[in-house]
Structures are given as C-alpha cells and as structure tokens.
Design a protein around this motif. Sequence first.
Motif, PDB file in Angstrom:
ATOM      1  N   ALA A 210       0.950  -0.929  -0.065  1.00  0.00           N
ATOM      2  CA  ALA A 210      -0.367   0.104   0.210  1.00  0.00           C
ATOM      3  C   ALA A 210       0.899   1.420   0.164  1.00  0.00           C
ATOM      4  CB  ALA A 210      -1.336   0.206   1.266  1.00  0.00           C
ATOM      5  N   LEU A 211       1.814   1.079  -0.138  1.00  0.00           N
ATOM      6  CA  LEU A 211       3.112   2.207   0.559  1.00  0.00           C
ATOM      7  C   LEU A 211       3.406   2.371  -1.202  1.00  0.00           C
ATOM      8  CD1 LEU A 211       4.518   1.748   3.243  1.00  0.00           C
ATOM      9  CD2 LEU A 211       3.397   3.352   3.037  1.00  0.00           C
ATOM     10  N   ASN A 212       3.930   3.729  -1.221  1.00  0.00           N
ATOM     11  CA  ASN A 212       4.718   3.836  -2.369  1.00  0.00           C
ATOM     12  C   ASN A 212       6.086   4.026  -2.226  1.00  0.00           C
ATOM     13  OD1 ASN A 212       2.693   5.551  -4.295  1.00  0.00           O
ATOM     14  ND2 ASN A 212       2.746   6.984  -2.657  1.00  0.00           N
ATOM     15  N   SER A 213       7.011   3.741  -3.552  1.00  0.00           N
ATOM     16  CA  SER A 213       7.881   2.747  -3.673  1.00  0.00           C
ATOM     17  C   SER A 213       9.123   4.667  -2.973  1.00  0.00           C
ATOM     18  CB  SER A 213       8.828   3.372  -4.496  1.00  0.00           C
ATOM     19  OG  SER A 213      10.244   3.211  -4.375  1.00  0.00           O
ATOM     20  N   GLY A 214      10.128   4.236  -1.007  1.00  0.00           N
ATOM     21  CA  GLY A 214      10.592   4.484  -0.712  1.00  0.00           C
ATOM     22  C   GLY A 214       9.203   5.158   0.449  1.00  0.00           C
ATOM     23  N   GLY A 215       8.364   4.778   1.123  1.00  0.00           N
ATOM     24  CA  GLY A 215       7.227   4.983   1.324  1.00  0.00           C
ATOM     25  C   GLY A 215       7.987   4.374   2.816  1.00  0.00           C
ATOM     26  N   VAL A 216       7.466   4.684   3.557  1.00  0.00           N
ATOM     27  CA  VAL A 216       7.951   4.412   5.852  1.00  0.00           C
ATOM     28  C   VAL A 216       6.263   3.905   6.081  1.00  0.00           C
ATOM     29  CG1 VAL A 216       8.749   4.984   7.625  1.00  0.00           C
ATOM     30  CG2 VAL A 216       9.669   6.241   5.725  1.00  0.00           C
ATOM     31  N   LEU A 217       6.869   2.586   6.338  1.00  0.00           N
ATOM     32  CA  LEU A 217       5.885   2.475   8.255  1.00  0.00           C
ATOM     33  C   LEU A 217       6.618   2.461   9.172  1.00  0.00           C
ATOM     34  CD1 LEU A 217       2.975   0.560   8.631  1.00  0.00           C
ATOM     35  CD2 LEU A 217       4.518  -1.415   8.711  1.00  0.00           C
TER      36      LEU A 217
ATOM     37  N   PRO B 293       8.525   6.533  30.627  1.00  0.00           N
ATOM     38  CA  PRO B 293       8.684   5.296  30.458  1.00  0.00           C
ATOM     39  C   PRO B 293      10.048   5.419  28.917  1.00  0.00           C
ATOM     40  CG  PRO B 293       6.540   5.651  30.828  1.00  0.00           C
ATOM     41  CD  PRO B 293       7.116   7.023  30.844  1.00  0.00           C
ATOM     42  N   ARG B 294       9.969   4.494  28.706  1.00  0.00           N
ATOM     43  CA  ARG B 294      11.187   3.853  27.231  1.00  0.00           C
ATOM     44  C   ARG B 294       9.746   3.996  26.601  1.00  0.00           C
ATOM     45  NH1 ARG B 294      16.370   4.796  26.989  1.00  0.00           N
ATOM     46  NH2 ARG B 294      17.539   5.171  29.482  1.00  0.00           N
ATOM     47  N   HIS B 295       9.516   4.216  25.286  1.00  0.00           N
ATOM     48  CA  HIS B 295       8.392   3.420  24.199  1.00  0.00           C
ATOM     49  C   HIS B 295       9.398   3.199  22.802  1.00  0.00           C
ATOM     50  CE1 HIS B 295       5.340   5.352  25.725  1.00  0.00           C
ATOM     51  NE2 HIS B 295       5.301   4.525  26.486  1.00  0.00           N
ATOM     52  N   THR B 296       9.127   2.044  21.819  1.00  0.00           N
ATOM     53  CA  THR B 296       9.764   2.053  20.972  1.00  0.00           C
ATOM     54  C   THR B 296       9.046   2.201  19.750  1.00  0.00           C
ATOM     55  OG1 THR B 296      10.654  -0.060  22.219  1.00  0.00           O
ATOM     56  CG2 THR B 296      11.007  -0.477  19.758  1.00  0.00           C
ATOM     57  N   ILE B 297       9.650   2.714  18.841  1.00  0.00           N
ATOM     58  CA  ILE B 297       9.243   2.792  17.458  1.00  0.00           C
ATOM     59  C   ILE B 297       9.760   2.597  16.591  1.00  0.00           C
ATOM     60  CG2 ILE B 297       8.135   4.834  15.629  1.00  0.00           C
ATOM     61  CD1 ILE B 297       8.271   6.669  17.954  1.00  0.00           C
ATOM     62  N   TRP B 298       9.137   1.399  15.198  1.00  0.00           N
ATOM     63  CA  TRP B 298      10.087   1.079  14.566  1.00  0.00           C
ATOM     64  C   TRP B 298       9.949   1.181  13.099  1.00  0.00           C
ATOM     65  CZ3 TRP B 298       7.364  -2.685  17.578  1.00  0.00           C
ATOM     66  CH2 TRP B 298       7.720  -3.085  18.451  1.00  0.00           C
ATOM     67  N   PHE B 299      10.857   1.802  12.104  1.00  0.00           N
ATOM     68  CA  PHE B 299      10.864   2.892  11.065  1.00  0.00           C
ATOM     69  C   PHE B 299      11.003   1.007   9.736  1.00  0.00           C
ATOM     70  CE2 PHE B 299      11.465   5.883  14.161  1.00  0.00           C
ATOM     71  CZ  PHE B 299      10.706   6.902  14.257  1.00  0.00           C
ATOM     72  N   ALA B 300       9.728   1.037   8.714  1.00  0.00           N
ATOM     73  CA  ALA B 300      10.172   0.283   8.022  1.00  0.00           C
ATOM     74  C   ALA B 300      10.735   1.011   6.584  1.00  0.00           C
ATOM     75  CB  ALA B 300       8.997  -1.221   8.168  1.00  0.00           C
ATOM     76  N   ARG B 301      11.152   0.995   5.869  1.00  0.00           N
ATOM     77  CA  ARG B 301      11.089   1.428   4.609  1.00  0.00           C
ATOM     78  C   ARG B 301      10.632   0.428   3.284  1.00  0.00           C
ATOM     79  NH1 ARG B 301      12.449   6.349   2.414  1.00  0.00           N
ATOM     80  NH2 ARG B 301      12.682   7.381   4.581  1.00  0.00           N
ATOM     81  N   LYS B 302       9.939   0.300   2.476  1.00  0.00           N
ATOM     82  CA  LYS B 302       9.605  -0.146   1.298  1.00  0.00           C
ATOM     83  C   LYS B 302      11.382   0.303   0.381  1.00  0.00           C
ATOM     84  CE  LYS B 302       6.140  -0.854  -2.244  1.00  0.00           C
ATOM     85  NZ  LYS B 302       4.917  -0.506  -2.850  1.00  0.00           N
ATOM     86  N   PRO B 303      11.614  -0.875  -0.142  1.00  0.00           N
ATOM     87  CA  PRO B 303      12.736  -0.545  -0.992  1.00  0.00           C
ATOM     88  C   PRO B 303      12.237   0.320  -2.825  1.00  0.00           C
ATOM     89  CG  PRO B 303      12.829  -2.994  -0.225  1.00  0.00           C
ATOM     90  CD  PRO B 303      11.382  -2.288   0.437  1.00  0.00           C
TER      91      PRO B 303
END
Length: 226
Positions: free
Chosen positions: A173-180, A216-226
């Motif tokens: 659902a992401l454009n190329s280079g997009g980020v989840l 508190p410490r929270h986590t964020i994942w940045f997942a990039r579509k190649p």
Amino acid sequence: MLPRETIAIAEIPGGETLTLVSHGRDHIIMLGRNELMGTRMQFSEEQLAELTLAELNRKAPRVLIGGYGMGFTFRKALEKAGEGARVVVAEVVPEILDWAKGPLQHLTGDTLDDPRGDVVLCDVAALIDDANDGTCAKWDAILLDVDNGPDGIVRDGNERLYSRTGLGKARDALNSGGVLAVWSAAPDHKFRTRLKEAGFNVEERTVRARPNNKGPRHTIWFARKP
C-alpha cells in the motif's frame, strides 16, 4: 492527592472499555484499568509523526494514521507535513471524536477543520486495502498506533496488522520509498524480524514518553519500502 474523575466511557468494537478521566489539569484515556495515553506522556506519539516525516523527507506526502486517540500524532503530522499534504486518520471508536470536540477541545483546537486532514470512522486495514485495490492512491507513510504494540493488542482482529500477511499488505500500500512506522510500549525482537521478512529495511528507535529524556521508554519501528 487529586482524585481522578470519570468524564466519559466508550466501547472499543471487539475490545475493552475506554474511559476518559481527568486528573487535575491532565486528561487520561484508560483501557480497562490501565493508562492507554495521557496529556503528561504524549511526546513519543508526537515523535511517531515527526520522525516519520523527517525520515520520509517528501513534499506534500500522503499519510495514513491508524488511531486518533488524543490526536497527538495527527496534530504533529499536520504541523510537519507542509502545504499540499494529505493526512488521514482511521478511528474505530466514534466517541473518540466526540471527546476531541468536547472535553478535549483545548487540545484539538482547529485541527479537525484543517483541509489537509480527515478522520474516517473505519478500520485502518480497510484504508490499506483501498490503496491496494486502487480505490484510493497509495500512501507515502502509514503510522500505526492502534494498540500498545504488536504484543499489546487492544482490539480483536488487530493481530492481522502485525502478521507477515498484514505487513505485506502495508508494504504494497506504500509508494516506493514509503515508510511504515509502528509505535509500541515495549520492544519486540520477533516483530522486527517479521518486518524484515516482509521486505522492509528496518530501523528501531527508543523514544521517551516525555521530553527531556523523561518518562517510560517506548519503541518505534521505521520500516522503509525499497
């Protein structure tokens, strides 16, 4: 000690009860007996939007946000996205918008009237599917903050968002280079592995709940579509 006062109650479809409470000048949304979010710990949810848009570095991006909550991520996305951007929030609890326009209006301001933004009462998975079947254009960024993380599901059915199949749909659902970007109250090494298996380039960051490296410490994942 200041007492907590109940302001309103709402039911999550397929999930638990949400309760909006006040505690002095602060407001908190409770999930059952646990604090889900509050005005004293909004920084990491703002960072979900700010860091994603900085990572994206695109003019006029199309941004999809899963979950309105208290609007922290939505407002920050509008602030950082620039002119011509489109920021859409998927929210499944109608009362959340009533709260935004009522007891939380001091937080909301005029953001719900911003022509660049829209809040849609639906499951975020539906808008991901729309981008995949051509009903709407693909997204430049998808930000998920609908649970306490991949291992902290608050609504039945949300598990699919974090499954290998669900992550594959988000990637498509992401454009190329997009980020989840996915917010979580805690780290989850298995989820990071699933992101990689779904074809993303993954970066994991730890963000505090409050500014100045507090809370508190929270986590964020940045997942990039190649």
